[in-house]
Design a protein around this motif. Structure first.
Motif, PDB file in Angstrom:
ATOM      1  N   ALA A  45      13.608  10.878  13.738  1.00 12.89           N
ATOM      2  CA  ALA A  45      12.188  10.877  13.368  1.00 12.89           C
ATOM      3  C   ALA A  45      12.052  10.124  12.052  1.00 12.89           C
ATOM      4  CB  ALA A  45      11.656  12.301  13.232  1.00 12.89           C
ATOM      5  N   VAL A  46      10.824   9.770  11.711  1.00 10.37           N
ATOM      6  CA  VAL A  46      10.575   8.984  10.498  1.00 10.37           C
ATOM      7  C   VAL A  46       9.396   9.571   9.734  1.00 10.37           C
ATOM      8  CG1 VAL A  46       9.770   6.751   9.605  1.00 10.37           C
ATOM      9  CG2 VAL A  46      11.534   6.819  11.371  1.00 10.37           C
ATOM     10  N   VAL A  47       9.544   9.622   8.408  1.00  7.13           N
ATOM     11  CA  VAL A  47       8.439   9.961   7.515  1.00  7.13           C
ATOM     12  C   VAL A  47       8.082   8.715   6.715  1.00  7.13           C
ATOM     13  CG1 VAL A  47       7.675  11.370   5.570  1.00  7.13           C
ATOM     14  CG2 VAL A  47       9.165  12.372   7.324  1.00  7.13           C
ATOM     15  N   VAL A  48       6.809   8.363   6.738  1.00  3.75           N
ATOM     16  CA  VAL A  48       6.282   7.274   5.907  1.00  3.75           C
ATOM     17  C   VAL A  48       5.552   7.953   4.749  1.00  3.75           C
ATOM     18  CG1 VAL A  48       4.975   5.124   5.880  1.00  3.75           C
ATOM     19  CG2 VAL A  48       5.954   5.951   8.034  1.00  3.75           C
ATOM     20  N   PRO A  49       6.153   7.987   3.566  1.00  2.00           N
ATOM     21  CA  PRO A  49       5.636   8.825   2.482  1.00  2.00           C
ATOM     22  C   PRO A  49       4.511   8.178   1.685  1.00  2.00           C
ATOM     23  CG  PRO A  49       7.665   7.788   1.795  1.00  2.00           C
ATOM     24  CD  PRO A  49       7.419   7.336   3.213  1.00  2.00           C
ATOM     25  N   GLY A  50       4.029   8.950   0.724  1.00  4.44           N
ATOM     26  CA  GLY A  50       2.900   8.509  -0.083  1.00  4.44           C
ATOM     27  C   GLY A  50       3.302   7.700  -1.289  1.00  4.44           C
ATOM     28  N   GLY A  51       2.300   7.196  -1.977  1.00  2.00           N
ATOM     29  CA  GLY A  51       2.487   6.366  -3.162  1.00  2.00           C
ATOM     30  C   GLY A  51       1.451   5.268  -3.195  1.00  2.00           C
ATOM     31  N   PHE A  52       1.826   4.157  -3.785  1.00  2.00           N
ATOM     32  CA  PHE A  52       0.920   3.006  -3.893  1.00  2.00           C
ATOM     33  C   PHE A  52       1.715   1.757  -3.522  1.00  2.00           C
ATOM     34  CE2 PHE A  52      -0.400   6.320  -6.781  1.00  2.00           C
ATOM     35  CZ  PHE A  52      -1.755   6.453  -6.507  1.00  2.00           C
ATOM     36  N   SER A  53       2.117   1.683  -2.258  1.00  2.00           N
ATOM     37  CA  SER A  53       2.982   0.588  -1.829  1.00  2.00           C
ATOM     38  C   SER A  53       2.320  -0.755  -2.105  1.00  2.00           C
ATOM     39  CB  SER A  53       3.324   0.723  -0.343  1.00  2.00           C
ATOM     40  OG  SER A  53       2.173   0.665   0.468  1.00  2.00           O
ATOM     41  N   TYR A  54       3.104  -1.640  -2.709  1.00  2.00           N
ATOM     42  CA  TYR A  54       2.609  -2.968  -3.123  1.00  2.00           C
ATOM     43  C   TYR A  54       1.344  -2.856  -3.979  1.00  2.00           C
ATOM     44  CZ  TYR A  54       6.012  -5.047   0.031  1.00  2.00           C
ATOM     45  OH  TYR A  54       7.191  -5.414   0.633  1.00  2.00           O
ATOM     46  N   GLY A  55       1.249  -1.783  -4.736  1.00  2.00           N
ATOM     47  CA  GLY A  55       0.133  -1.607  -5.651  1.00  2.00           C
ATOM     48  C   GLY A  55      -1.214  -1.448  -4.978  1.00  2.00           C
ATOM     49  N   ASP A  56      -1.224  -1.146  -3.675  1.00  2.00           N
ATOM     50  CA  ASP A  56      -2.473  -1.046  -2.902  1.00  2.00           C
ATOM     51  C   ASP A  56      -3.260  -2.353  -2.913  1.00  2.00           C
ATOM     52  OD1 ASP A  56      -2.057   1.474  -1.975  1.00  2.00           O
ATOM     53  OD2 ASP A  56      -3.382   2.476  -3.404  1.00  2.00           O
ATOM     54  N   TYR A  57      -2.562  -3.464  -3.140  1.00  2.00           N
ATOM     55  CA  TYR A  57      -3.243  -4.763  -3.115  1.00  2.00           C
ATOM     56  C   TYR A  57      -3.667  -5.117  -1.694  1.00  2.00           C
ATOM     57  CZ  TYR A  57      -1.468  -5.291  -7.849  1.00  2.00           C
ATOM     58  OH  TYR A  57      -1.196  -5.099  -9.182  1.00  2.00           O
ATOM     59  N   LEU A  58      -4.640  -5.982  -1.591  1.00  2.00           N
ATOM     60  CA  LEU A  58      -5.282  -6.374  -0.339  1.00  2.00           C
ATOM     61  C   LEU A  58      -6.059  -5.198   0.223  1.00  2.00           C
ATOM     62  CD1 LEU A  58      -5.722  -8.668   1.655  1.00  2.00           C
ATOM     63  CD2 LEU A  58      -3.669  -7.942   2.880  1.00  2.00           C
ATOM     64  N   ARG A  59      -5.391  -4.280   0.915  1.00  2.00           N
ATOM     65  CA  ARG A  59      -5.921  -2.983   1.317  1.00  2.00           C
ATOM     66  C   ARG A  59      -4.754  -2.017   1.268  1.00  2.00           C
ATOM     67  NH1 ARG A  59      -7.507  -6.157   5.327  1.00  2.00           N
ATOM     68  NH2 ARG A  59      -5.942  -5.238   6.733  1.00  2.00           N
ATOM     69  N   SER A  60      -5.038  -0.756   0.999  1.00  2.00           N
ATOM     70  CA  SER A  60      -3.960   0.226   0.931  1.00  2.00           C
ATOM     71  C   SER A  60      -3.185   0.246   2.243  1.00  2.00           C
ATOM     72  CB  SER A  60      -4.540   1.619   0.660  1.00  2.00           C
ATOM     73  OG  SER A  60      -5.184   1.653  -0.586  1.00  2.00           O
ATOM     74  N   GLY A  61      -1.886  -0.040   2.169  1.00  2.00           N
ATOM     75  CA  GLY A  61      -1.017  -0.001   3.335  1.00  2.00           C
ATOM     76  C   GLY A  61      -0.954  -1.279   4.136  1.00  2.00           C
ATOM     77  N   ALA A  62      -1.809  -2.251   3.838  1.00  2.00           N
ATOM     78  CA  ALA A  62      -1.894  -3.453   4.673  1.00  2.00           C
ATOM     79  C   ALA A  62      -0.629  -4.302   4.606  1.00  2.00           C
ATOM     80  CB  ALA A  62      -3.110  -4.292   4.270  1.00  2.00           C
TER      81      ALA A  62
END
Length: 227
Positions: A45-62
């Motif tokens: 199984a996989v967990v995709v955790p929280g934070g500010f990946s790539y600084g939330d640039y463009l759109r959060s998670g994009a």
């Protein structure tokens, strides 16, 4: 042999360490996964955790949704692998097309950091089978872009198919239908904005209510997936 649950780290991820601790407390082996590596290392199984990946640039998670690791996660999710997206992880799953809708700026444009009670709506998922329908769980939340939005037909589909997993009892961010978490059609992929991994120990959280999500996954990895 214990289940192996992978926890992904992207540039800007903040909660991978806490997610890994929650996995271990549930009795599974936590396996670190790197965003640029497509190999899932044989996890169950996989967990995709929280934070500010790539600084939330463009759109959060994009940007994270396009990472090599996510291409493999998308493929394995299609085969029934349980996947959990928490906060930024929920945003990534939405951007990757594994879950519908979008997470937008909170109502009033405020960043919220609060403990919140969620109502458990759907217990027929890989991550919520250990709860009871209608149960209220106390977990922390911390986000500026957690307001769940979707076209009306998507909302109708989620409600009609019982795919709303959690609802806010206070709906502080203005999400449509107070939706805090949803699931895929087969119940194997779940995304939510609040942080169950921060509610697994009395020493560090407001409750231990979040631990049951990771315990539920332990049973799900051995259950046949309805894909």
């Amino acid at each position: 042999m214990s289940a192996k649950i992978g926890v992904i780290t992207f540039p800007g991820t903040l909660d991978d360490v806490d997610a890994s601790r929650a996995v271990r407390l549930a009795g599974a082996e936590a396996v670190s996964l790197w965003h640029a590596d497509a190999d899932l290392k044989g996890v169950d199984a996989v967990v995709v955790p929280g934070g500010f990946s790539y600084g939330d640039y463009l759109r959060s998670g994009a940007i994270s949704a396009l990472a090599p690791v996510m291409r493999t996660v998308i493929d394995e999710a299609g085969k029934g692998m349980p996947v959990l997206g928490i906060c930024n992880g929920f945003q990534i799953l939405s951007e990757a097309g594994l879950l519908p809708g979008a997470l937008t700026r909170n109502e009033g444009l405020h960043f919220h950091c609060t403990d919140t009670y969620l109502e458990v709506v759907n217990t027929d998922t890989a991550w919520t089978s250990g709860y009871e329908a209608g149960q209220k769980i106390l977990v922390p939340a911390k986000h500026g872009e957690g307001r769940f939005q979707a076209a009306q037909e998507t909302i109708d589909e989620l409600e009609g198919e019982g795919r709303v997993v959690f609802r806010y009892t206070d709906n502080y961010n203005g999400s449509l239908n107070a939706i805090a978490g949803i699931t895929s059609a087969n119940g194997r992929v779940v995304g939510l904005m609040p942080h169950p991994e921060h509610a697994v120990e009395t020493l560090t959280g407001p409750s231990t209510d979040g631990l049951q999500m990771f315990l539920s996954a332990m049973g799900a990895v051995d259950a046949p997936a309805n894909v």
